[in-house]
Design an enzyme around this catalytic site. Structure first.
Site, PDB file in Angstrom:
ATOM      1  N   ASN A  26      58.256  77.872  37.472  1.00 36.41           N
ATOM      2  CA  ASN A  26      58.350  78.496  38.800  1.00 36.41           C
ATOM      3  C   ASN A  26      57.185  78.023  39.654  1.00 36.41           C
ATOM      4  OD1 ASN A  26      59.245  80.379  40.823  1.00 36.41           O
ATOM      5  ND2 ASN A  26      57.625  81.783  40.185  1.00 36.41           N
ATOM      6  N   HIS A  66      54.768  79.558  42.772  1.00 41.41           N
ATOM      7  CA  HIS A  66      54.455  80.795  43.481  1.00 41.41           C
ATOM      8  C   HIS A  66      53.393  80.509  44.540  1.00 41.41           C
ATOM      9  CE1 HIS A  66      54.150  85.067  44.154  1.00 41.41           C
ATOM     10  NE2 HIS A  66      52.830  84.942  44.148  1.00 41.41           N
ATOM     11  N   MET A  75      64.707  83.501  45.015  1.00 39.42           N
ATOM     12  CA  MET A  75      64.168  84.808  45.381  1.00 39.42           C
ATOM     13  C   MET A  75      64.906  85.961  44.681  1.00 39.42           C
ATOM     14  SD  MET A  75      61.775  83.644  47.128  1.00 39.42           S
ATOM     15  CE  MET A  75      61.011  85.020  47.968  1.00 39.42           C
ATOM     16  N   ARG A  76      65.029  85.856  43.373  1.00 38.43           N
ATOM     17  CA  ARG A  76      65.624  86.949  42.602  1.00 38.43           C
ATOM     18  C   ARG A  76      64.731  87.230  41.404  1.00 38.43           C
ATOM     19  NH1 ARG A  76      69.016  90.025  44.823  1.00 38.43           N
ATOM     20  NH2 ARG A  76      69.812  90.659  42.787  1.00 38.43           N
ATOM     21  N   ASN A  95      61.059  72.260  48.590  1.00 42.32           N
ATOM     22  CA  ASN A  95      60.537  71.925  47.258  1.00 42.32           C
ATOM     23  C   ASN A  95      61.543  71.091  46.471  1.00 42.32           C
ATOM     24  OD1 ASN A  95      57.780  73.067  46.458  1.00 42.32           O
ATOM     25  ND2 ASN A  95      58.682  74.726  47.646  1.00 42.32           N
ATOM     26  N   LEU A 146      56.503  89.428  35.783  1.00 41.92           N
ATOM     27  CA  LEU A 146      56.758  88.792  37.080  1.00 41.92           C
ATOM     28  C   LEU A 146      55.526  88.022  37.562  1.00 41.92           C
ATOM     29  CD1 LEU A 146      58.703  88.494  39.549  1.00 41.92           C
ATOM     30  CD2 LEU A 146      57.531  90.478  40.529  1.00 41.92           C
ATOM     31  N   ASP A 147      55.721  86.737  37.844  1.00 46.51           N
ATOM     32  CA  ASP A 147      54.646  85.838  38.299  1.00 46.51           C
ATOM     33  C   ASP A 147      53.448  85.869  37.336  1.00 46.51           C
ATOM     34  OD1 ASP A 147      56.134  85.159  40.553  1.00 46.51           O
ATOM     35  OD2 ASP A 147      55.330  86.830  41.707  1.00 46.51           O
TER      36      ASP A 147
END
Ligand code: GRF
Length: 225
Positions: A108, A110, A91-92, A15, A145-146
């Site tokens: 971000n 996903h 990945m945190r 990416n 989160l997400d």
């Protein structure tokens, strides 16, 4: 005015590569000024170095807890004075303090059609759920989160013979289109978070995000710029 971008990653950095490539040969005001990783072996660091981008490692294993890691990470990021921070396979899980600090300038990607399949193992879970469509989403990051406001999604059909691996490959190809698209929108000042809602050109983005298919013209403009 220029837009200084810091990219955070943990893995191979395909990416990041797509973001770098999309900036090359354009007269954009955007510049990736640094790539930071929490993992020493992250291939993305090599990609950045090859492109002449500063790199830094903030190894989470060297910190006693999430707070102290995030503090160190923030100090490192802020030393580059970014206008935009991009999580490209980082990945945190980030602390609320971190997320608040970068509110409105943290994007971000996903690998699912959010709000479906938050968290890990998204390709496996899409197959198990019998989803007929799968994909990827770029979104602003908030404390959930997400769960932050969606910007743009790319969809792929799920075929009978698909495996988590085959889905991952096809989803990644789409990621390499939507992430640069969203980044360029941000650089151009077109994409903003206003009152915790994602807006493009001053208009509210629908809750389900925009669809890549509707922006083929933007992709061409970007390529010609
Ligand atoms: C991407 O598929 C992203 O959605 C996920 O991690 C992957 C990163 O891949 N969170 P790469 O390091 O950019 O190749």
């Amino acid at each position: 005015m220029s837009c200084r971008i810091v990219v955070l990653l943990s893995g191979s950095g395909t990416n990041l590569q797509a973001l770098i490539d999309s900036l090359q040969g354009t007269n954009t005001n955007g510049q990736i000024v640094a790539a930071l990783s929490n993992r020493p072996a992250a291939g993305g660091l090599d990609r950045a170095a090859k492109a002449g981008i500063a790199t830094a490692l903030v190894d989470h294993q060297l910190y006693a807890d999430r707070d102290s890691f995030d503090q160190a990470l923030m100090a490192q990021i802020d030393s580059y004075q970014p206008d935009l921070v991009i999580l490209a396979g980082f990945m945190r899980i980030l602390t609320p303090n971190f997320v608040r600090h970068y509110s409105g300038r943290l994007l971000n990607i996903h690998p699912s059609l959010l709000p479906k399949h938050k968290g890990l193992h998204t390709h496996q879970r899409a197959l198990e759920a019998g989803d007929r469509e799968h994909g990827s989403t770029v979104h602003f990051v908030t404390e959930e989160l997400d769960g932050g406001p969606l910007v743009v999604q790319a969809r792929i059909p799920v075929d009978a013979g698909d495996t988590p691996q085959s889905l991952a490959e096809r989803v990644q190809q789409q990621e390499h289109l939507i992430f640069p698209l969203a980044m360029h929108w941000f650089i151009q000042g077109r994409l903003r978070l206003i009152d915790n809602q994602a807006c493009l050109d001053g208009e509210l983005i629908p809750v389900g995000g925009l669809r890549l298919d509707d922006f083929e013209t933007d992709m061409r403009v970007q390529a010609d710029a």
